[in-house]
Enzyme design. Structure first.
Site, PDB file in Angstrom:
ATOM      1  N   ASN A 183      47.144  -3.031 -97.500  1.00  0.00           N
ATOM      2  CA  ASN A 183      46.871  -1.606 -98.390  1.00  0.00           C
ATOM      3  C   ASN A 183      48.345  -0.691 -97.912  1.00  0.00           C
ATOM      4  O   ASN A 183      47.740   0.509 -97.455  1.00  0.00           O
ATOM      5  CB  ASN A 183      45.602  -1.171 -98.300  1.00  0.00           C
ATOM      6  CG  ASN A 183      45.124  -0.066 -99.482  1.00  0.00           C
ATOM      7  OD1 ASN A 183      45.950   0.891 -99.712  1.00  0.00           O
ATOM      8  ND2 ASN A 183      44.370  -0.703-100.100  1.00  0.00           N
ATOM      9  N   ASN A 192      42.997   2.722 -98.681  1.00  0.00           N
ATOM     10  CA  ASN A 192      43.990   3.395 -97.586  1.00  0.00           C
ATOM     11  C   ASN A 192      45.097   3.861 -98.144  1.00  0.00           C
ATOM     12  O   ASN A 192      45.044   4.196 -99.312  1.00  0.00           O
ATOM     13  CB  ASN A 192      44.295   1.884 -96.569  1.00  0.00           C
ATOM     14  CG  ASN A 192      44.485   2.467 -95.204  1.00  0.00           C
ATOM     15  OD1 ASN A 192      45.343   3.070 -94.899  1.00  0.00           O
ATOM     16  ND2 ASN A 192      43.371   2.463 -94.316  1.00  0.00           N
ATOM     17  N   HIS A 247      47.813   2.655 -99.809  1.00  0.00           N
ATOM     18  CA  HIS A 247      48.459   2.313-101.211  1.00  0.00           C
ATOM     19  C   HIS A 247      47.167   3.045-102.196  1.00  0.00           C
ATOM     20  O   HIS A 247      47.593   3.348-103.362  1.00  0.00           O
ATOM     21  CB  HIS A 247      48.234   0.649-101.323  1.00  0.00           C
ATOM     22  CG  HIS A 247      48.794   0.239-102.609  1.00  0.00           C
ATOM     23  ND1 HIS A 247      47.937  -0.241-103.706  1.00  0.00           N
ATOM     24  CD2 HIS A 247      50.181   0.119-103.280  1.00  0.00           C
ATOM     25  CE1 HIS A 247      48.682  -0.316-104.699  1.00  0.00           C
ATOM     26  NE2 HIS A 247      50.057  -0.201-104.422  1.00  0.00           N
ATOM     27  N   CYS A 248      46.145   3.197-101.904  1.00  0.00           N
ATOM     28  CA  CYS A 248      45.080   3.648-102.721  1.00  0.00           C
ATOM     29  C   CYS A 248      45.232   5.340-102.859  1.00  0.00           C
ATOM     30  O   CYS A 248      44.891   5.818-103.747  1.00  0.00           O
ATOM     31  CB  CYS A 248      43.682   3.535-101.899  1.00  0.00           C
ATOM     32  SG  CYS A 248      43.214   1.966-101.779  1.00  0.00           S
ATOM     33  N   ILE A 249      45.806   5.841-101.894  1.00  0.00           N
ATOM     34  CA  ILE A 249      45.899   7.347-101.887  1.00  0.00           C
ATOM     35  C   ILE A 249      47.412   7.662-102.435  1.00  0.00           C
ATOM     36  O   ILE A 249      47.788   8.851-102.498  1.00  0.00           O
ATOM     37  CB  ILE A 249      45.494   7.939-100.884  1.00  0.00           C
ATOM     38  CG1 ILE A 249      46.633   7.472 -99.505  1.00  0.00           C
ATOM     39  CG2 ILE A 249      44.069   7.573-100.164  1.00  0.00           C
ATOM     40  CD1 ILE A 249      46.441   8.296 -98.347  1.00  0.00           C
TER      41      ILE A 249
END
Length: 387
Positions: free
Chosen positions: A324, A372, A374-376
């Site tokens: 991530n 994490n 990549h998600c934000i």
């Protein structure tokens, strides 16, 4: 160009019909978009540790490209001191939670995939896909009970950018797909075939929507996602990510007693059998998982479970993964957890990207919320808008 006020025009076509596609994440970015964490039922201690981690990620990225952080109007005064750094701007964006990879637009570009020079990339046009969002499952396993603000974020961001918008009649989160920019997308059956997303769609209909709105030719299916990823129902961006054309990195453990081993082994066997849209067999880099890690009493004791969100308990396994990560212009922004595996992950990504600076940021506070780096984050590729 700093984002300005505007509204995104809604197009009646699809990216595929118009000759647009999602570029690979290693292509040059105009900027990175983020949101500001505030939910006291997702983030411990009224989100303060998460805010410090988000700010550290934003500052790491801002060394390489501009960052715009969407902050609710009620949080501007408290957020500004933490985001006071060169290269970071703030836009007022109301939200339900801070996962812009899943709620923000999926940017697409026009022009041919073979264009490589800065001049040619700058001539491409940029538009965005606005997917439907239902908080990772709606009434059947969703993470919270009201997601109207999050469902509007993609349109809001495209309005600020000044980019035209494709509205996709499909529930999809950006973290559930990973593209190579050359016609191939990887996803998981656990997420996209889950009946809490698009219960009336067949698998072939889902594939058609992915081709139409991502501008891809080939959909490659993995099975389950990372063990413990109950929030997203197995998003692929925790398990596998493209790192170069024809190359992926895979979340891995050699421990046959860990339930993740069987999941990763199944993914490995599928990946080794795949042929991508350009006719290549995939090269797989195994990345060690951290831990495994679990929540502590201190992690969950301050959460306020009063807003209809998914409850988190002591001892829950974190869906912690180095896969991530985020590619900024010239850099890899890599999660860190304060565990021995951190060092091995840095070595691996330095070997994969010798031309990039690898920066590891302590993001355990982000992992507590279910994702994490990549998600934000959401990258906006270089190109002209309103083209």
């Amino acid at each position: 160009m700093a984002p300005g006020e505007g509204s995104s025009g809604c197009l009646g076509s699809t990216p595929l019909l118009d000759g647009y596609h999602v570029p690979a994440e290693w292509e040059t970015h105009e900027r990175t978009w983020m949101l500001w964490p505030v939910r006291p039922d997702t983030w411990k201690e009224s989100a303060r540790p998460a805010q410090l981690a988000f700010a550290a990620v934003a500052k790491a990225i801002a060394r390489f490209e501009p960052v715009t952080v969407g902050v609710p109007s009620s949080q501007l005064q408290s957020a500004q001191p933490l985001l006071d750094a060169t290269g970071i701007g703030i836009a007022v964006i109301e939200q339900d939670d801070a996962w812009i990879r899943d709620t923000g637009p999926t940017f697409v570009v026009g022009g041919t995939r073979s264009e490589s020079s800065e001049r040619q990339r700058g001539m491409r046009n940029v538009r965005g896909v606005d997917w439907s969002f239902n908080a990772w499952g709606g009434e059947f396993g969703g993470c919270f009970s009201n997601w109207d603000k999050d469902d509007a974020i993609a349109s809001t961001v495209l309005g600020l950018v000044g980019a035209d918008r494709y509205k996709a009649n499909m529930v999809l989160e950006g973290g559930s797909v990973h593209v190579d920019g050359e016609g191939t997308v990887i996803t998981t059956e656990e997420c996209l075939l889950n009946p809490n997303r698009n219960p009336t769609f067949t698998k072939s209909e889902i594939e058609k929507h992915l081709r139409d709105y991502l501008g891809v030719k080939l959909v490659l299916w993995l099975g389950q996602g990372v063990t413990g990823d109950v929030d997203t129902d197995g998003h692929v961006d925790n398990l596998v990510a493209f790192v170069h054309p024809g190359e992926v990195v895979l979340h891995w453990t050699d421990n046959t007693e860990d339930p993740q081993h069987a999941v990763s082994l199944d993914a490995l066997r599928r990946l080794e059998a795949f042929i991508d849209a350009r006719g290549r067999q995939l090269k797989v880099h195994k990345c060690p998982l951290p831990g495994p890690l679990h929540t502590t009493e201190e992690d969950v004791s301050s959460l306020e479970h009063t807003l209809g969100s998914r409850e988190r308990a002591q001892g829950d396994r974190l869906a912690a993964s180095y896969v991530n990560f985020y590619l900024a212009n010239g850099a890899v922004i890599l999660p860190g957890y304060g565990v021995p595996e951190d060092e091995a992950a840095v070595r691996l990504f330095k070997a994969i990207y010798p031309e990039r600076e690898v920066i590891q940021v302590d993001t355990r506070a982000v992992a507590l919320g279910g994702g994490n780096i990549h998600c934000i984050t959401q990258q906006q590729p270089v190109g002209a808008t309103r083209g």
